[in-house]
Design an enzyme around this catalytic site. Sequence first.
Site, short mmCIF file in Angstrom:
data_model
loop_
_atom_site.label_atom_id
_atom_site.label_comp_id
_atom_site.label_asym_id
_atom_site.label_seq_id
_atom_site.Cartn_x
_atom_site.Cartn_y
_atom_site.Cartn_z
CG HIS A 158 -2.03 -1.12 1.01
ND1 HIS A 158 -2.65 -1.76 2.05
CD2 HIS A 158 -2.55 -1.67 -0.12
CE1 HIS A 158 -3.51 -2.66 1.58
NE2 HIS A 158 -3.47 -2.62 0.26
CB SER A 171 -5.36 -1.82 -3.19
OG SER A 171 -6.22 -2.88 -3.55
CD GLU A 190 -13.07 -9.65 -4.59
OE1 GLU A 190 -11.93 -9.20 -4.49
OE2 GLU A 190 -13.34 -10.86 -4.43
CG ASP A 229 -3.08 -7.73 -4.12
OD1 ASP A 229 -2.27 -8.63 -3.88
OD2 ASP A 229 -3.66 -7.06 -3.23
N1 SAM Z 1 -5.97 -5.69 -3.50
C1 SAM Z 1 -6.57 -5.84 -2.17
C2 SAM Z 1 -5.91 -4.88 -1.22
O1 SAM Z 1 -4.71 -4.63 -1.33
O2 SAM Z 1 -6.62 -4.37 -0.34
C3 SAM Z 1 -6.47 -7.25 -1.65
C4 SAM Z 1 -6.92 -8.31 -2.61
S1 SAM Z 1 -6.82 -9.94 -2.02
C5 SAM Z 1 -5.12 -10.25 -1.92
C6 SAM Z 1 -7.27 -10.84 -3.46
C7 SAM Z 1 -8.75 -10.73 -3.83
O3 SAM Z 1 -8.94 -11.31 -5.12
C8 SAM Z 1 -9.71 -11.48 -2.91
O4 SAM Z 1 -10.66 -10.58 -2.41
C9 SAM Z 1 -10.36 -12.53 -3.80
O5 SAM Z 1 -11.73 -12.75 -3.50
C10 SAM Z 1 -10.22 -11.91 -5.18
N2 SAM Z 1 -10.18 -12.84 -6.32
C11 SAM Z 1 -9.77 -14.14 -6.36
N3 SAM Z 1 -9.77 -14.61 -7.62
C12 SAM Z 1 -10.19 -13.59 -8.42
C13 SAM Z 1 -10.36 -13.45 -9.83
N4 SAM Z 1 -10.10 -14.47 -10.66
N5 SAM Z 1 -10.79 -12.26 -10.30
C14 SAM Z 1 -11.03 -11.21 -9.46
N6 SAM Z 1 -10.89 -11.29 -8.11
C15 SAM Z 1 -10.47 -12.46 -7.59
#
Ligand code: SAM
Length: 298
Positions: A18, A101, A119, A165
């Site tokens: 972040h 993020s 998401e 991410d």
């Molecule tokens: N970027 C966020 C942050 O920094 O606050 C954290 C994201 S977290 C590491 C990963 C997220 O990706 C989860 O909420 C999960 O549900 C979602 N996710 C998993 N597979 C996905 C996909 N194929 N497409 C979009 N989102 C997905």
Amino acid sequence: MNYRHHFHAGNFADVVKHVLLLGLLDSLARKDTPYCYIDTHAGCGLYDLGASAAQRTLEFKSGLGRIKTAAANGAPALVSAYLKAVSTIGSERSGFWYPGSPWLAVNAARAQDRSILMELHPEDAGLLKQHVSRHANVSIHQRDAYEGLTALIPPKEKRGLVLIDPPYEQERDDYAPVVELLKKAHAKWPTGMYAIWFPIKDHHAITRFYRRLRNTGIPKILATELCVLPPDNQLGLNGTGMIVVNPPWHFDQTARNLFGWLTPALSDHRQAEWKVEWLNRENPEKPAGAKKPVDDDE
Ligand code: SAM
């Protein structure tokens, strides 16, 4: 999809990701022309650190907790900006909340900028809507990033940042799906900036990941790593990494200065270390007689 970010919000990897994200957004905001921010795996935007998931792991204590303590004696400007963003939530809602993020990005955006958030998890996509949809110029898609990103780029603004991410449930062995996604996205929008977060658990996997990235032939790939534990420790997450494609001017130096402060702030381990290196600095078009790249899997 088993991954839930609620257990990990505010941990050391989130802090580093972040702070770097705020640095990238800050450089985009140096020009008045609009930019587009795209978050492919957005999560739910805000996390309640007082709730049972975060309280069960207490991961935020060795991330956000340590940074707050270290910053009492002064911190780099981007770390102070990050801590200010965290404390802004505290003044807006009761409890102990941590910004994800998308929350950081939509709050950093100016009136002319736009954010696209993807998401896949239905519950997290619903929470994301609750947490950030009051902001202007934000669109939220409950969608698979692996088909959504290439459908949505290039954005009309022509400049901007894609944060990738993933939870690394399938990507963990050699990060191949994420490299394929980058290749397809870069072919459609070569001037976009891409930031790819990755976990550091096993350094052989990182070597294979970097080889795959080099072999894409994509120019200007910067790799940043911060390890709070020795890189081959078997216990779990040893470090956090961010690949930045088309980084802003001097971002390598910005990352070095940040990591020099963040590493001792986040770890007391004598083998804690950081690295900032270029994988492909300039367009590596093969000069005559140049060696064939090593196969991805070698
Ligand atoms: N970027 C966020 C942050 O920094 O606050 C954290 C994201 S977290 C590491 C990963 C997220 O990706 C989860 O909420 C999960 O549900 C979602 N996710 C998993 N597979 C996905 C996909 N194929 N497409 C979009 N989102 C997905």
